[in-house]
Write a protein that holds these residues in place. Structure first.
Motif, PDB file in Angstrom:
ATOM      1  N   GLU A 159       0.723  -1.174   0.071  1.00  0.00           N
ATOM      2  CA  GLU A 159       0.011  -0.072  -0.031  1.00  0.00           C
ATOM      3  C   GLU A 159       1.001   1.201   0.029  1.00  0.00           C
ATOM      4  OE1 GLU A 159      -4.066  -1.763   2.074  1.00  0.00           O
ATOM      5  OE2 GLU A 159      -2.659  -0.650   3.359  1.00  0.00           O
ATOM      6  N   TRP A 210       1.045   5.825  -1.095  1.00  0.00           N
ATOM      7  CA  TRP A 210       0.450   7.222  -1.565  1.00  0.00           C
ATOM      8  C   TRP A 210       1.416   7.801  -2.524  1.00  0.00           C
ATOM      9  CZ3 TRP A 210       3.503  10.955  -0.069  1.00  0.00           C
ATOM     10  CH2 TRP A 210       4.613  10.663   1.057  1.00  0.00           C
ATOM     11  N   ARG A 223       1.921  12.007  -3.715  1.00  0.00           N
ATOM     12  CA  ARG A 223       1.502  13.611  -3.752  1.00  0.00           C
ATOM     13  C   ARG A 223       2.013  14.058  -4.950  1.00  0.00           C
ATOM     14  NH1 ARG A 223       0.232  17.611  -0.180  1.00  0.00           N
ATOM     15  NH2 ARG A 223       0.590  16.239   1.645  1.00  0.00           N
ATOM     16  N   VAL A 267      -3.089  14.189  -2.508  1.00  0.00           N
ATOM     17  CA  VAL A 267      -2.726  12.924  -2.195  1.00  0.00           C
ATOM     18  C   VAL A 267      -3.460  11.812  -2.647  1.00  0.00           C
ATOM     19  CG1 VAL A 267      -1.739  11.300  -0.275  1.00  0.00           C
ATOM     20  CG2 VAL A 267      -1.121  13.694  -0.104  1.00  0.00           C
ATOM     21  N   GLU A 288      -4.020   8.215  -2.514  1.00  0.00           N
ATOM     22  CA  GLU A 288      -3.801   6.852  -1.782  1.00  0.00           C
ATOM     23  C   GLU A 288      -4.018   5.602  -2.437  1.00  0.00           C
ATOM     24  OE1 GLU A 288      -4.728   6.848   2.286  1.00  0.00           O
ATOM     25  OE2 GLU A 288      -4.582   9.016   2.411  1.00  0.00           O
ATOM     26  N   ASN A 346      -4.770   1.975  -1.091  1.00  0.00           N
ATOM     27  CA  ASN A 346      -5.144   1.295  -0.072  1.00  0.00           C
ATOM     28  C   ASN A 346      -5.933  -0.425  -0.487  1.00  0.00           C
ATOM     29  OD1 ASN A 346      -4.110   3.005   1.999  1.00  0.00           O
ATOM     30  ND2 ASN A 346      -5.924   3.949   1.860  1.00  0.00           N
TER      31      ASN A 346
END
Length: 94
Positions: free
Chosen positions: A27, A29, A31, A86, A88, A90
């Motif tokens: 997982e 992220w 930006r 951002v 993400e 997940n």
């Protein structure tokens, strides 16, 4: 920081999850910095940081280019503005 409160996505495209990352349970992220155009579209996106590095960059960039934002209005005119977002990645547990 103040002034980011009015960065409002109207169309939010979920990025594709890279298959290798999904298979390995990774997982993270990304930006992204970009310009919101007067019509709300995204221009010139660039990755400014990511965790883990590089794994999700391509899919994040592909997604953000398709987002639409509420443009900034100055004196009744829509104007360009810089923004950051951002994205993400997940793996949902359900």
């Amino acid at each position: 920081n103040m002034g980011d409160g009015d960065i409002i996505p109207i169309v939010r495209i979920e990025p594709s999850y890279p298959r290798d990352a999904a298979m390995n349970g990774i997982e993270g992220w990304v930006r992204v910095r970009f310009t919101i155009m007067p019509d709300g579209s995204v221009a010139d996106p660039e990755v400014i940081s990511a965790e883990p590095p590089r794994v999700f960059n391509r899919e994040a960039m592909r997604a953000i280019r398709r987002w639409k934002f509420r443009p900034r209005i100055v004196d009744g005119q829509a104007v360009t503005r810089e923004a950051e977002q951002v994205i993400e990645f997940n793996l949902s547990q359900d």
